[in-house]
Design an enzyme around this catalytic site. Structure first.
Site, PDB file in Angstrom:
ATOM      1  N   SER A  69       0.812  -1.213   0.000  1.00 14.65           N
ATOM      2  CA  SER A  69       0.000   0.000   0.000  1.00 14.65           C
ATOM      3  C   SER A  69       0.847   1.265   0.000  1.00 14.65           C
ATOM      4  O   SER A  69       0.365   2.346  -0.340  1.00 14.65           O
ATOM      5  CB  SER A  69      -0.919   0.026   1.230  1.00 14.65           C
ATOM      6  OG  SER A  69      -1.808  -1.053   1.234  1.00 14.65           O
ATOM      7  N   GLY A 105      -4.252  -1.741  -0.978  1.00 12.90           N
ATOM      8  CA  GLY A 105      -3.412  -1.436  -2.129  1.00 12.90           C
ATOM      9  C   GLY A 105      -3.195   0.060  -2.269  1.00 12.90           C
ATOM     10  O   GLY A 105      -3.875   0.859  -1.618  1.00 12.90           O
ATOM     11  N   CYS A 151      -9.468  -1.650   3.346  1.00 14.64           N
ATOM     12  CA  CYS A 151      -8.675  -0.511   2.878  1.00 14.64           C
ATOM     13  C   CYS A 151      -9.060  -0.102   1.448  1.00 14.64           C
ATOM     14  O   CYS A 151     -10.139   0.431   1.234  1.00 14.64           O
ATOM     15  CB  CYS A 151      -7.186  -0.827   3.017  1.00 14.64           C
ATOM     16  SG  CYS A 151      -6.134   0.648   2.929  1.00 14.64           S
ATOM     17  N   PHE A 152      -8.228  -0.379   0.467  1.00 15.87           N
ATOM     18  CA  PHE A 152      -8.573  -0.062  -0.919  1.00 15.87           C
ATOM     19  C   PHE A 152      -9.862  -0.777  -1.308  1.00 15.87           C
ATOM     20  O   PHE A 152     -10.682  -0.244  -2.059  1.00 15.87           O
ATOM     21  CB  PHE A 152      -7.423  -0.488  -1.829  1.00 15.87           C
ATOM     22  CG  PHE A 152      -7.377   0.233  -3.154  1.00 15.87           C
ATOM     23  CD1 PHE A 152      -7.331   1.615  -3.216  1.00 15.87           C
ATOM     24  CD2 PHE A 152      -7.364  -0.473  -4.340  1.00 15.87           C
ATOM     25  CE1 PHE A 152      -7.270   2.284  -4.437  1.00 15.87           C
ATOM     26  CE2 PHE A 152      -7.304   0.187  -5.566  1.00 15.87           C
ATOM     27  CZ  PHE A 152      -7.256   1.565  -5.619  1.00 15.87           C
ATOM     28  N   GLN A 191     -12.827   1.306  -0.312  1.00 15.97           N
ATOM     29  CA  GLN A 191     -13.067   2.413  -1.232  1.00 15.97           C
ATOM     30  C   GLN A 191     -13.701   1.925  -2.533  1.00 15.97           C
ATOM     31  O   GLN A 191     -14.593   2.580  -3.095  1.00 15.97           O
ATOM     32  CB  GLN A 191     -11.743   3.127  -1.518  1.00 15.97           C
ATOM     33  CG  GLN A 191     -11.121   3.768  -0.287  1.00 15.97           C
ATOM     34  CD  GLN A 191      -9.642   4.041  -0.441  1.00 15.97           C
ATOM     35  OE1 GLN A 191      -9.104   4.036  -1.545  1.00 15.97           O
ATOM     36  NE2 GLN A 191      -8.957   4.279   0.667  1.00 15.97           N
ATOM     37  N   ASN A 201      -3.549   2.658   6.585  1.00 17.00           N
ATOM     38  CA  ASN A 201      -2.656   3.268   5.613  1.00 17.00           C
ATOM     39  C   ASN A 201      -3.473   3.633   4.387  1.00 17.00           C
ATOM     40  O   ASN A 201      -3.642   2.837   3.472  1.00 17.00           O
ATOM     41  CB  ASN A 201      -1.527   2.315   5.219  1.00 17.00           C
ATOM     42  CG  ASN A 201      -0.715   2.855   4.046  1.00 17.00           C
ATOM     43  OD1 ASN A 201      -0.647   4.065   3.859  1.00 17.00           O
ATOM     44  ND2 ASN A 201      -0.140   1.976   3.257  1.00 17.00           N
ATOM     45  N   PHE A 244      -7.072   8.154   0.710  1.00 14.94           N
ATOM     46  CA  PHE A 244      -8.367   8.447   0.096  1.00 14.94           C
ATOM     47  C   PHE A 244      -9.471   7.866   0.975  1.00 14.94           C
ATOM     48  O   PHE A 244      -9.223   6.973   1.788  1.00 14.94           O
ATOM     49  CB  PHE A 244      -8.447   7.856  -1.310  1.00 14.94           C
ATOM     50  CG  PHE A 244      -7.463   8.455  -2.280  1.00 14.94           C
ATOM     51  CD1 PHE A 244      -7.838   9.494  -3.116  1.00 14.94           C
ATOM     52  CD2 PHE A 244      -6.157   7.986  -2.348  1.00 14.94           C
ATOM     53  CE1 PHE A 244      -6.935  10.062  -4.012  1.00 14.94           C
ATOM     54  CE2 PHE A 244      -5.240   8.538  -3.235  1.00 14.94           C
ATOM     55  CZ  PHE A 244      -5.627   9.584  -4.070  1.00 14.94           C
ATOM     56  N   HIS A 264      -6.942  -2.076   8.552  1.00 16.49           N
ATOM     57  CA  HIS A 264      -6.303  -3.358   8.271  1.00 16.49           C
ATOM     58  C   HIS A 264      -6.537  -4.325   9.430  1.00 16.49           C
ATOM     59  O   HIS A 264      -5.816  -4.270  10.435  1.00 16.49           O
ATOM     60  CB  HIS A 264      -4.790  -3.164   8.090  1.00 16.49           C
ATOM     61  CG  HIS A 264      -4.406  -2.473   6.831  1.00 16.49           C
ATOM     62  ND1 HIS A 264      -3.401  -2.933   6.006  1.00 16.49           N
ATOM     63  CD2 HIS A 264      -4.880  -1.352   6.246  1.00 16.49           C
ATOM     64  CE1 HIS A 264      -3.276  -2.119   4.972  1.00 16.49           C
ATOM     65  NE2 HIS A 264      -4.159  -1.144   5.106  1.00 16.49           N
ATOM     66  N   GLU A 279      -5.780  -7.400   9.622  1.00 25.09           N
ATOM     67  CA  GLU A 279      -4.637  -8.302   9.821  1.00 25.09           C
ATOM     68  C   GLU A 279      -3.572  -7.621  10.691  1.00 25.09           C
ATOM     69  O   GLU A 279      -2.848  -8.280  11.435  1.00 25.09           O
ATOM     70  CB  GLU A 279      -4.041  -8.734   8.485  1.00 25.09           C
ATOM     71  CG  GLU A 279      -3.023  -7.817   7.869  1.00 25.09           C
ATOM     72  CD  GLU A 279      -3.590  -6.503   7.384  1.00 25.09           C
ATOM     73  OE1 GLU A 279      -2.817  -5.553   7.208  1.00 25.09           O
ATOM     74  OE2 GLU A 279      -4.822  -6.417   7.172  1.00 25.09           O
TER      75      GLU A 279
END
Length: 386
Positions: A49, A231, A259-260, A263, A301, A304, A351, A353
């Protein structure tokens, strides 16, 4: 006294911070961001990421526990550059097999040390994440104007798709490491090793796929669920991944994204995304679970976020049923999770994990497992009734 080679961090607004060369020598360009974790620097460095970003660590002393092969979260270091206040001169951990500096040199990661990282962090917090460059070796001799021009000519993170750079080139499979309950397709947009391990530990055969696959490719695998990983890059530049997700959601394939992947679920549902001033990066980000009222300290992390109302149940603008915001940030009210009420789909911005911690959100892998099991049971019941 040892003689240090000079280096300079140059921000696109013209601010310059002169320090000492660290890691590889040369020139690197990227987006300057700061990460607030006091531990886990190796996991940060190897998190895909962070591709395209020059990462500044706010903790003042970095490198004291060295590095090893076990804590690698991917096949290599992905950060574009690394900025620390004081690198450790010695390694003091029984698990270490080499120094952090060794890894930075081997990975050709240009870094800088010996600067006031607190001052840089405060500047980024007020001015926002921005393009930057680190210059050492022969590139340190470039004029101030030449260095600044190189920084300002570099690509901006907004509008940038980095999935192809970090994704696996070929598909591969990890077998379940506990009693098998089914299979999951993982779209590798920059996935971390810990994520795959946790999915396998929940009883999934994990099919890791390149980011270039299509919905037809995924559905042809006849998996029980789909997972979108973390990512780098701008979610607004990932139209193909959004379309893939919409098609699989319409096919009623259960979905979990982090995360990504949060989005992209937001975009698939018809919401927009926007760039945060300086993002959320570190392992101490407080998030409220609206359903339970529980506060989770999370690893994050991202630069956006999803643009969706925090309160109420919303009809998906893309016609995919009702959706609600399930989590939000207690620092700035940013959307931190989405829950679909008419589909077996949910996502979180952080995240779960969480290598190297915290583990407050690890239960989400269990929630995903339970969702898939419930869906599989209902499908079997429907088949038996025919």
């Amino acid at each position: 006294m040892a003689k240090y080679e000079p280096a300079v961090l140059v921000l696109e607004d013209g601010n310059r911070y002169v320090g000492r060369a660290y890691g590889a020598r040369g020139r690197t360009l990227g987006e300057a961001v700061f990460a607030t974790g006091m531990t886990g620097y190796q996991e940060t460095l190897t998190d895909p990421s962070y591709a395209g970003q020059i990462v500044l660590m706010t903790a003042p002393h970095i490198g004291n526990t060295g590095t090893n092969d076990e804590d690698m979260e991917s096949r290599r270091i992905w950060v574009a550059g690394f900025v620390v206040r004081e690198p450790s001169r010695i390694v003091s951990n029984f698990r270490a097999t080499r120094s952090l500096d060794d890894d930075l040199v081997a990975g050709a990661v240009v870094g800088i040390s010996g600067i006031d990282t607190r001052a840089v962090t405060r500047h980024i917090r007020s001015a926002g994440a921005m393009r930057a460059g680190v210059f050492s070796g022969e590139d340190f001799s470039l004029s101030d104007g030449e260095q600044l021009s190189l920084v300002r000519d570099a690509a901006s993170m907004a509008g940038r798709n980095l999935s192809a750079e970090v994704s696996t080139p070929e598909p591969f499979t990890l077998e379940a490491t506990s009693e098998r309950i089914g299979s999951v397709a993982v779209l590798d947009l920059g996935v971390k090793k810990s994520t795959l391990d946790y999915l396998a530990a929940r009883g999934f055969d994990v099919h890791v796929l390149p980011q270039s696959v299509t919905a037809s490719d995924v559905l042809a695998l006849d998996v029980d669920a789909l997972f979108y990983s973390n990512g780098p890059g701008d979610p607004a530049a990932s139209d193909a991944h959004v379309e893939l997700l919409r098609e699989t959601l319409k096919a009623k394939l259960p979905y979990f994204g982090i995360c990504f992947g949060n989005q992209l679920l937001g975009r698939a549902l018809g919401f927009g995304t926007y760039k945060l001033p300086f993002g959320h990066r570190g392992i101490n980000q407080p998030v409220l679970d609206k359903k339970t009222g529980r506060v989770e300290i999370t690893s994050q992390n991202h630069g956006f976020a999803v643009d969706a109302p925090l309160e109420g149940i919303i009809d998906s603008p893309a016609g995919l049923g009702r959706v609600e915001v399930s989590h939000f940030s207690l620092n700035d009210n940013v959307v931190e999770g989405l829950n679909c009420l008419d589909l077996n789909a949910f996502s979180v911005q952080y995240h779960p994990e969480a290598a190297a911690g915290p583990h407050d959100a690890n239960y989400l892998f269990d929630r995903f497992r339970d969702m898939v099991l419930a869906g599989t049971s209902s499908q079997n019941t429907a088949k038996d009734s025919k």
